[in-house]
Write a protein that holds these residues in place. Structure first.
Motif, short mmCIF file in Angstrom:
data_model
loop_
_atom_site.label_atom_id
_atom_site.label_comp_id
_atom_site.label_asym_id
_atom_site.label_seq_id
_atom_site.Cartn_x
_atom_site.Cartn_y
_atom_site.Cartn_z
N VAL A 101 0.86 -1.18 0.00
CA VAL A 101 0.00 0.00 0.00
C VAL A 101 0.90 1.23 0.00
O VAL A 101 1.58 1.52 0.99
N VAL A 102 0.92 1.92 -1.13
CA VAL A 102 1.77 3.11 -1.27
C VAL A 102 0.97 4.31 -0.77
O VAL A 102 -0.11 4.60 -1.29
N LEU A 103 1.50 4.99 0.23
CA LEU A 103 0.72 5.97 0.99
C LEU A 103 1.45 7.29 1.09
O LEU A 103 2.68 7.34 1.18
N ASP A 104 0.66 8.36 1.10
CA ASP A 104 1.22 9.70 1.34
C ASP A 104 0.22 10.53 2.12
O ASP A 104 -1.00 10.43 1.89
N CYS A 105 0.73 11.33 3.05
CA CYS A 105 -0.10 12.26 3.80
C CYS A 105 0.40 13.69 3.56
O CYS A 105 1.61 13.93 3.56
N GLU A 106 -0.53 14.61 3.34
CA GLU A 106 -0.20 16.03 3.36
C GLU A 106 -0.61 16.55 4.73
O GLU A 106 -1.68 16.20 5.25
N THR A 107 0.25 17.36 5.35
CA THR A 107 0.04 17.77 6.74
C THR A 107 0.22 19.27 6.91
O THR A 107 0.73 19.95 6.02
N THR A 108 -0.22 19.78 8.06
CA THR A 108 -0.06 21.20 8.34
C THR A 108 1.36 21.56 8.75
O THR A 108 1.69 22.73 8.89
N GLY A 109 2.20 20.56 8.99
CA GLY A 109 3.58 20.79 9.40
C GLY A 109 4.25 19.46 9.68
O GLY A 109 3.71 18.39 9.37
N LEU A 110 5.41 19.51 10.32
CA LEU A 110 6.23 18.32 10.50
C LEU A 110 6.21 17.75 11.92
O LEU A 110 6.84 16.73 12.17
N ASP A 111 5.50 18.40 12.83
CA ASP A 111 5.46 17.96 14.22
C ASP A 111 4.24 17.06 14.45
O ASP A 111 3.11 17.55 14.44
N PRO A 112 4.43 15.75 14.66
CA PRO A 112 3.28 14.86 14.82
C PRO A 112 2.38 15.20 16.00
O PRO A 112 1.18 14.91 15.95
N LYS A 113 2.93 15.79 17.04
CA LYS A 113 2.12 16.12 18.22
C LYS A 113 1.29 17.39 18.01
O LYS A 113 0.16 17.49 18.47
N ARG A 114 1.85 18.35 17.32
CA ARG A 114 1.18 19.65 17.18
C ARG A 114 0.41 19.76 15.86
O ARG A 114 -0.67 20.36 15.81
N ASP A 115 0.98 19.22 14.79
CA ASP A 115 0.38 19.38 13.46
C ASP A 115 -0.65 18.29 13.18
O ASP A 115 -0.75 17.31 13.89
N ARG A 116 -1.40 18.50 12.11
CA ARG A 116 -2.49 17.60 11.76
C ARG A 116 -2.39 17.16 10.31
O ARG A 116 -1.80 17.82 9.47
N ILE A 117 -3.02 16.02 10.03
CA ILE A 117 -3.09 15.50 8.66
C ILE A 117 -4.19 16.24 7.92
O ILE A 117 -5.32 16.37 8.41
N VAL A 118 -3.87 16.72 6.73
CA VAL A 118 -4.84 17.43 5.90
C VAL A 118 -5.48 16.48 4.89
O VAL A 118 -6.69 16.54 4.65
N SER A 119 -4.68 15.63 4.29
CA SER A 119 -5.22 14.67 3.32
C SER A 119 -4.38 13.41 3.30
O SER A 119 -3.20 13.43 3.65
N ILE A 120 -5.02 12.31 2.91
CA ILE A 120 -4.37 11.00 2.80
C ILE A 120 -4.68 10.44 1.42
O ILE A 120 -5.83 10.51 0.96
N GLY A 121 -3.66 9.90 0.76
CA GLY A 121 -3.87 9.23 -0.51
C GLY A 121 -3.11 7.92 -0.51
O GLY A 121 -2.00 7.84 0.03
N ALA A 122 -3.69 6.88 -1.08
CA ALA A 122 -3.01 5.58 -1.13
C ALA A 122 -3.48 4.80 -2.34
O ALA A 122 -4.62 4.96 -2.81
N VAL A 123 -2.59 3.96 -2.85
CA VAL A 123 -2.90 3.07 -3.95
C VAL A 123 -2.13 1.78 -3.73
O VAL A 123 -1.02 1.79 -3.19
#
Length: 226
Positions: free
Chosen positions: A31-53
């Motif tokens: 499963v090839v996956l990518d997330c676009e996020t609001t930043g690089l800090d997993p604790k503070r930032d959030r996932i904006v979109s997820i795509g996978a194929v």
């Protein structure tokens, strides 16, 4: 039981009888996956979109994909990279709903991505916010696989592998970087790179899942830019 709790239960059950490490790559569901996020800090930032194929049987399966736009309360300068505005995310789904859908899609697939450690950390942090355990999937980083294949001499006779960024690998394999910096677009680009690398790996004698998942020798270059 909440929808996410149900999804977690189904997800964990999928690992009963999963692929052994000796499996041929053609028999494994990647499963090839990518997330676009609001930043690089997993604790503070959030996932904006997820795509996978998925990649199965040595092919990209366009009938086996996942895409989700999440609703976020704030946006950052990362909008300049992924182009998703706060207004657009208002049409997205809640984080819990997105995670439930993703877990049902993932099952026990081997997760593949470029700099996949960042995506996994963001997803694990999101699951933790909803009192769910982190991901169990084995993972394969295309940047690390490139280093492993380079050490094998798999690129002999080709141009030197100088740039390990996603853009650099696209150039190396003559892949047009269409829809770059979107989650579905980057997932599809990475899937095309994976297919080329799987062919190189087979020619180099790496014909099992465990051989693909070996850690590469470190040469100080890292995986390059995103």
């Amino acid at each position: 039981m909440s929808p996410l709790a149900e999804a977690v239960s189904e997800y964990r059950a999928a690992f009963t009888g999963t692929w052994p490490q000796t499996s041929a790559p053609q028999a494994v569901r990647f499963v090839v996956l990518d997330c676009e996020t609001t930043g690089l800090d997993p604790k503070r930032d959030r996932i904006v979109s997820i795509g996978a194929v998925s990649v199965t049987g040595g092919e990209i399966d366009l009938g086996d994909t996942f895409e989700s736009l999440l609703r976020v309360l704030h946006n950052t300068a990362a909008t300049l990279v992924h182009g998703i505005t706060r207004d657009e995310t208002r049409e997205g789904v809640g984080e819990e709903e997105a995670l439930a859908g993703l877990l049902r899609y993932l099952r026990d697939g081997v997760i593949v991505g470029h700099h996949i450690g960042h995506d996994m950390a963001m997803l694990d942090a999101a699951l933790e916010r909803h009192q769910a355990l982190g991901l169990l999937n084995r993972r394969l980083d295309t940047g690390e696989l490139a280093l492993l294949l380079e050490a094998d001499g798999a690129f002999a006779g080709h141009a030197p592998l100088r740039d390990l960024s996603l853009d650099g690998l696209c150039r190396h394999f003559d892949i047009v970087p269409y829809d770059r910096h979107t989650a579905p677009g980057d997932a599809f680009l990475t899937a095309q790179i994976l297919l080329r690398m799987l062919r190189l790996a087979a020619r180099s004698g790496r014909r099992t899942l465990s051989a693909l998942l070996e850690q590469p020798p470190r040469d100080g270059r890292g995986n390059g830019a995103v």
